[in-house]
Every structure is written in C-alpha cells, then in structure tokens.
Scaffold this active site. Structure first.
Site, PDB file in Angstrom:
ATOM      1  N   HIS A 190      39.070 -14.570   7.563  1.00 25.78           N
ATOM      2  CA  HIS A 190      40.031 -15.284   6.791  1.00 25.78           C
ATOM      3  C   HIS A 190      40.028 -14.927   5.235  1.00 25.78           C
ATOM      4  O   HIS A 190      39.103 -14.262   4.835  1.00 25.78           O
ATOM      5  CB  HIS A 190      39.743 -16.841   7.121  1.00 25.78           C
ATOM      6  CG  HIS A 190      38.287 -17.222   6.264  1.00 25.78           C
ATOM      7  ND1 HIS A 190      37.345 -17.090   7.100  1.00 25.78           N
ATOM      8  CD2 HIS A 190      38.069 -17.881   5.020  1.00 25.78           C
ATOM      9  CE1 HIS A 190      36.254 -17.270   6.152  1.00 25.78           C
ATOM     10  NE2 HIS A 190      36.776 -17.736   5.133  1.00 25.78           N
TER      11      HIS A 190
ATOM     12  N   ASP B  29      40.130 -16.741   1.618  1.00 26.86           N
ATOM     13  CA  ASP B  29      40.007 -17.927   0.897  1.00 26.86           C
ATOM     14  C   ASP B  29      41.260 -18.393   0.071  1.00 26.86           C
ATOM     15  O   ASP B  29      41.782 -17.439  -0.669  1.00 26.86           O
ATOM     16  CB  ASP B  29      38.645 -18.225  -0.122  1.00 26.86           C
ATOM     17  CG  ASP B  29      37.271 -18.027   0.866  1.00 26.86           C
ATOM     18  OD1 ASP B  29      37.657 -18.380   2.010  1.00 26.86           O
ATOM     19  OD2 ASP B  29      36.491 -17.626   0.210  1.00 26.86           O
TER      20      ASP B  29
ATOM     21  N   HIS C 148      36.898 -11.979   5.084  1.00 27.58           N
ATOM     22  CA  HIS C 148      35.532 -12.079   5.486  1.00 27.58           C
ATOM     23  C   HIS C 148      35.378 -13.128   6.541  1.00 27.58           C
ATOM     24  O   HIS C 148      36.523 -13.959   6.941  1.00 27.58           O
ATOM     25  CB  HIS C 148      34.586 -12.445   4.281  1.00 27.58           C
ATOM     26  CG  HIS C 148      35.056 -13.872   3.463  1.00 27.58           C
ATOM     27  ND1 HIS C 148      36.055 -13.812   3.009  1.00 27.58           N
ATOM     28  CD2 HIS C 148      34.477 -15.011   3.681  1.00 27.58           C
ATOM     29  CE1 HIS C 148      36.167 -14.986   2.427  1.00 27.58           C
ATOM     30  NE2 HIS C 148      35.193 -15.881   3.073  1.00 27.58           N
TER      31      HIS C 148
ATOM     32  N   ARG D  12      22.465 -24.478   9.444  1.00 31.08           N
ATOM     33  CA  ARG D  12      22.547 -24.004   8.346  1.00 31.08           C
ATOM     34  C   ARG D  12      23.718 -24.745   7.545  1.00 31.08           C
ATOM     35  O   ARG D  12      24.467 -25.254   7.928  1.00 31.08           O
ATOM     36  CB  ARG D  12      23.323 -22.534   8.313  1.00 31.08           C
ATOM     37  CG  ARG D  12      23.444 -21.528   7.115  1.00 31.08           C
ATOM     38  CD  ARG D  12      24.170 -20.234   7.663  1.00 31.08           C
ATOM     39  NE  ARG D  12      24.642 -19.734   6.395  1.00 31.08           N
ATOM     40  CZ  ARG D  12      25.591 -18.785   6.197  1.00 31.08           C
ATOM     41  NH1 ARG D  12      26.577 -18.779   7.196  1.00 31.08           N
ATOM     42  NH2 ARG D  12      25.832 -18.083   5.220  1.00 31.08           N
TER      43      ARG D  12
END
Length: 734
Positions: free
Chosen positions: A663, A665, A715, A725
């Site tokens: 995607h 941002d 990314h 995480r």
C-alpha cells in the site's frame, strides 16, 4: 588698665596654647590595642556566629558576657527588656581602670562589622565626645519623650541602646546608677540618662547622628544600599553619604540584615564570589559509611503528581548508605498508593526503618510535616531531617552529602521550575509576610551569583540539623497557622527563633515539577506531561542518543530515502504499549471504520488511534519537537508543522493480523516506531519497500523508520510469525 590688658592677652595666649595641645593630642590615633568589644551572648545562635565571624575577619578583640546564663531580658517586640545587658556590662566594667581604655558595647545576634578597628577608632575620635551612642529616626519605647530630645539640624535624633562606644571610666559613670531588673528596659534607662542635660554633659555623651559608626536599620531600610568596592562590601547610607562601621538589624529588621549579611563585609564579592562557603564544613570523606550521620528522610505526597515512579528511583539512587537512612512517607493521594507500595515492596527492607502514613489516616499537610519533624526530634540518634516533596526532581545524587557538609542549621538545595524564575526560596518578604523579590533573586536563580544565601523562606526540599530541632525548634506544631500555609508558618517560626535558613546554588541540584493538569485517569499518566513538564517527559521517554543523531551521524539509511534513528526509550515504548492494552478497544481490522473521515479504511489494521486515548495533542507536540527537526535535515527544503489525521498504535499477531498488504500511506511522510523487540517479544515482522526491493526485517525497539508516504515508497508489512508486535504509526501532513 595696661595690667588688665596684659593679663587678658596672656590669658588668650594660654587658652590658644591649651587648645593647640588638645588638638595635637586628638590627632594622635587611638591605639587599636586600647579597644575592647563587649557583647552579650547567652546562647550561640546563628546570628551570634555571624557576628563573631565578622569580628574575627577584622581582628576585633571580643569578650562575650553572659555565656550560659538564661536570657531574662525580653525581646525586641516588647517595650521592656534588655536590663540584663546593663547588669552584665556594669559588672564587666569593674576591672577596667585605664583612662584610655575604649569599650565598644554592641548587640551580637543582629549585628555585623563592616570595617576594622582603625576606622572605628578614628570615627570615634572625630566625634570628640567621651561616649557615642548609635542613633535612629524612630523613638522607642516611650514616644512621649520626643519633645525632650535635643534638636539636630541634620541627622537622626533619637538614641538607640543597641550600640555605643566610649572610654571605660565614662561608661562606668553612665551605668553606675543602674539597679534595675533584668527585664527592665535598657533603652529607657539610657534614654533618660541622655535626656538629662546635666548627666549628658558631665559624661560627655553624643549621638552618631549621621551613621558614621553605627547604622541601625530600624526605620531606615531605604537609607541603605550595598556598596561593592575592591573585593569588599560596605553598607552605604545614601542619605548622609556615609559608610558605617557597624550594621545593626534592630527591631523587626532582622531580614534586611540577613540580606546585607550575605555580602558584608566580604561574604560574597564580584571579585571572589563566596568567601565563607567552605568555612566550618563538616567533612564526610574520612568517615566509614557506618559512621555517616543518621538521616530521616520525610517524603510528602499531597496531590496528584507526575513522575512519582521516577522520584522514587532517584531517592533509591542517592549516594548515601541506606543503613544510615530512615524513611517517613506521607501520602495523601489515593492515586499514588500503588507507587508507594511498589517502591517499598522492592526496596523498603534496604533502609534502616520505614514509616508510612496513608490517605486513610486523615492527617493534614501541616500535621504530617509536624510528625516528620517530631520523629527526628524524639530520636536522639537522628542527626538530620531531610524533607522532600514528591514534585522535587533530585538530579544530584550527592545532595545529602553536599548539604550535610555545608554544616548549617537549615540548608536547602536551590531548585527552580524549568525555564522559569519560580524557585523554592524567596529572597525577601513583603510587609505582610508574603513573597517579595530581593535585588539579587534573579541572579541567584540564574546562577550569576553563586553561594550559600541566608533567606527568609524555603520550601519543597531542605535539610535540618536534629540538634536544632531538639534545642531551638522545640515546638511540636511549627506548621499550623490561621493565616499562613504550612511552609510559610514553618519559616516564620524558624525566623522567630533566630534560626537561619540557607539556600545553596553551588551545585546543580534539580528542579521542581509542575503539578498543574496532572492526569489521573490513565494507566501511565506521565505520557500526557509533554506540555507541563517537557524536560522530565524527554528524560523519561526520549532515547538517550537522540541528541547525538546529527552530531554523531546516528541516522541510518537502510533503503533509499528511508531513515532510521533512535527516538523512544525502553520505558517510552513499554508505557505506550501498556496504555493501549489497558484501554483495550482495538479495532476489528475491517474496512469499515467509523473513526476516520468517510468511514472506510482501504488498508485496515488492528489498532487504537491516539485520539481515542486523548493523546493526539501530546503526540503532535512530540512529532513537532522531535521528528520535525530530523525531517528538515533529511528532506532539505521541506518544512513540516507535523499535522496528521491518523496516528495510531498497530498490533500484529499471527492469529489476528500477522501482516499488511502492499500500500501507499495517506501522508507526505510516515513515521513508524518499533515498540517492542524482535526475537524476544515476537518473531518475523518488518517492512519491505517493494519498488526498491529493500526490507527492514529487524526493527530496533525505540527506533523510528521515516519514509515518504505517497507515490515512491509502496510498501508492505512483513508477517509476524510468533508473539505480538507493536508499532506506532503517524501519517504526517496528509
């Protein structure tokens, strides 16, 4: 007729010769060995110590009368009193027979010498009288006697009994008729003697009308300024342009003398700085740790306060043997019971003794402080009492040693609020006993004048000698008052007992937290303190290497136009994760998302937005203060105001959401901060920039990845294969 004329001529010649002889005699200086200073000191107060130190500096010979006697002479607040001094003087004068013996009789608790015996004797000699009294502009104790005073063309008209100088035989005559009681008024006795013209002329008494010898501060506060000259300091009377030899803080003017005494005669000068700071020290260097003084530390928590955990960490790290420390902890705030409990569970056993008073006991502020003092007062082994409020940031781990070695009755380390002139002391008091700014206050707070300063008010943190509590501050209620808050009441009581309070700015000791807008509704409320206490927030949450990023080139470039640098501490990461888990309202990870404009998320994550926990303002401040400077260095010509629509903490789990598909941002640039540790908290994870076929697969906890958001840096989030995480993501400048 010729015989009479001759007789008159001879008589005139004889008179001229006589006057010439007298004048020649007067021109011969009085030998300094002829001078003796007599003073009354029934107890060795802080004021007495100051007086003797100034006398020693100028090599005055001083004899102290009344040592060990109980003082029965009243005090300056009553009309009567001081007769005990006359009795002691009368007795002492019996042994002095020499005609040329000069006696200076002076108070000691509120007096300092500003110059040497040579100047004193010269000015006495120039007065051309056998006895010279100090003078003042206010009549006391009987105002009805004003009309009986001789008029003077210029100068102070009224006698003060606090200081006089004269030849011993004349002083003997002056006090010969004294048969009063110790509680009778010496001021009235000397006044009536002076107002008797026959006695005044017979004894040959005058007043030091223009303050050439004596400067009384009563009624003369505006008359006196400090005069700095050639490595020494004088009090200058600006009305008469004189430099008095002796400065007397008579009446209710002790505080002004304390201020002047911080400088006069050579206590502090521009050339030397503090000359007395290293005198009479109590050294601890030669002692074994088992021989260190026993200290009771009183910790006071009266309101919700940020960074209480950090306070206890610093308390623990004080460089002082813990088996020589006792703790008294007063906590009025239920919100902080957990902080106290965790500290004592982990470290309480390390201290010699611990006593805790909690909110359930209903003890008020003044009562808790009285109790702390009394615990030390009642313990004969308690050498010092160290009072510290929880909003005090003790940055100097040697603070206890430093204050003990300074060896004063009460000593406070100077601390101030970050970036402000607000501190834990006042340099002066107003007429009604509240704050007033002294001439030197700003210079002391800002460190332009460094020393140990006698001040009228201290608060927040201070050290008191146990012996002072047992001998001078014996009242068990020093903090209650109908008109003053507890700290002001305590300082007022200390002043009343003549106990000096000192502030030291010789070292960097720390600062005072702001307790305004202290949040109590979150798990880790300190996260919200970036506005109120920015320095403490930074020390708690910003990585220790952040300030070295540019200087030491700590920024790494793992992929093109991707920058990697340290930003958060371990604690900062942990607190943010724990805060989000405590809040618990994680999104479902679906495309429908009512939290964002339009209600649809194209690439959803399981997350919590900063605005959900009311942290968005603080987060934007963080981005502006700590991310924007890096952005402007790494992307030259681009300046950001760190605006964002989306800032959130993402949670990745193998069985929940392990990864994020490719995607762009919705940002000009994105900041992605790793909040936990790969290999320990989770396996896998990382970020791959597809266009560059470049991955960051081992994100470092507390480090930020910063990269362009749109167009160039397509990314994806790599799969988390085990554990959980957490990352904090900010889409900046959408």
């Amino acid at each position: 007729m010729q015989t009479e004329a001759l007789a008159r001529l001879l008589s005139g010649i004889w008179i001229s010769v006589f006057l010439l002889e007298v004048n020649c005699t007067q021109q011969n200086p009085i030998p300094e060995e002829n001078l003796l200073v007599l003073t009354v000191g029934t107890s060795e107060t802080d004021g007495f110590t100051r007086f003797m130190r100034s006398a020693k500096l100028f090599n005055y010979t001083v004899k102290v009368l009344g040592r060990g006697e109980k003082w029965r002479g009243g005090n300056y607040k009553t009309a009567s009193g001081g007769g005990q001094k006359v009795r002691l003087l009368k007795s002492a004068l019996e042994k002095y027979e020499k005609e040329d013996q000069v006696i200076l009789f002076i108070d000691s608790y509120d007096v300092v010498f500003a110059s040497d015996p040579k100047e004193l004797l010269k000015k006495f000699q120039q007065a051309n009288h056998r006895v010279v009294f100090s003078a003042e502009s206010l009549i006391w104790p009987d105002r009805h006697l004003e009309d009986k005073y001789p008029h003077v063309r210029e100068g102070k008209r009224f006698l003060s009994s606090g200081g006089f100088i004269g030849y011993a035989p004349s002083l003997k005559k002056m006090v010969a008729d004294w048969d009063g009681k110790d509680g009778d008024s010496d001021q009235l006795f000397y006044t009536q003697l002076y107002l008797n013209p026959e006695k005044r002329e017979k004894i040959n008494i005058t007043l030091d009308n223009k303050c050439r010898i004596f400067q009384n501060l009563h009624g003369a506060l505006d008359d006196v300024v400090l005069k700095f000259e050639d490595g020494r300091v004088r009090a200058r009377n600006v009305v008469y342009d004189t430099l008095p030899v002796i400065v007397h803080g008579n009446g209710a003017n002790k505080l002004q003398l304390n201020y002047l005494g911080n400088y006069i005669p050579k206590v502090w000068t521009f050339e030397t700085g503090c000359t007395e700071c290293d005198e009479d020290l109590r050294s601890l260097t030669s002692l074994k740790e088992s021989e260190y003084p026993l200290v009771l530390i009183g910790v006071f928590i009266h309101q919700p306060t940020p960074f209480v955990t950090v306070f206890f960490e610093r308390l623990l790290n004080l460089k002082y043997p813990k088996d020589r420390l006792q703790l008294f902890i007063y906590n009025h705030e239920p919100h902080h019971e957990r902080n106290v409990k965790l500290f004592l569970e982990a470290h309480g056993s390390e201290y010699r003794a611990v006593k805790v008073i909690g909110p359930e006991e209903g003890l008020d502020n003044a009562g808790s402080r009285n109790l702390g003092l009394d615990l030390c007062r009642q313990d004969a082994e308690c050498d010092y009492y160290f009072s510290v409020d929880v909003e005090v940031v003790l940055k100097n781990a040697d603070v206890l040693k430093i204050l003990i070695e300074q060896n004063r009755s009460i000593t406070a380390p100077m601390i101030s609020r970050n970036g402000k002139l607000w501190s834990n002391f006042w340099g002066a008091l107003s007429a009604d006993g509240f704050y007033a700014r002294s001439e030197d206050y700003v210079d002391i707070v800002q460190g332009r004048r460094v020393g140990v300063w006698n001040v009228p008010y201290i608060s927040s943190v201070y050290l008191i000698k146990g012996s002072v509590l047992r001998t001078e501050l014996t009242d068990k209620d020093l903090f209650h008052s109908l008109t003053l808050d507890p700290d002001m009441a305590f300082c007022s009581n200390a002043r009343e007992q003549g106990v000096f309070m000192f502030i030291s700015n010789r070292h960097e000791f720390g600062r005072i937290l702001s307790t305004e807008n202290c949040e109590t509704t979150h798990l880790h409320n300190d996260l919200w303190q970036i506005f109120e206490n920015p320095q403490d927030w930074e020390e708690r949450y910003i990585h220790s290497n952040y300030t070295r990023i540019m200087k030491d080139k700590l920024i790494e470039t793992p992929c093109p136009d991707v920058y990697w640098f340290p930003i958060f501490t371990e604690t900062g990461c942990n607190h943010l994760v724990e805060e989000m888990e405590h809040f618990g309202q994680w999104s479902g990870g679906g495309n429908k998302d009512t939290r964002i404009q339009g209600g649809y998320e194209n690439v959803p994550t399981i997350d919590i937005h900063m605005n959900q926990v009311e942290l968005e303002k603080q987060w934007q401040k963080f981005l502006l203060e700590y991310i924007a400077p890096i952005t402007e260095k790494m992307y030259p010509g681009y300046y950001t105001k760190a605006q964002f629509d989306l800032a959130f903490v993402v949670r990745y789990k193998p069985d929940e959401q392990p990864l994020l598909r490719p995607h762009h941002d919705a940002s000009t640039f994105t900041v992605n901060i790793a909040l936990n540790t790969v290999g320990i908290d989770y396996q896998g994870g990382g970020c791959r920039f597809i266009r560059y076929n470049c991955s960051v697969q081992a994100p470092r906890k507390g480090w930020a990845l910063m990269h362009p958001g749109r167009l160039t840096h397509y990314h994806e989030g790599l799969p988390t294969t085990a554990g959980t995480r957490y990352i904090a993501v900010s889409f900046v400048d959408p």
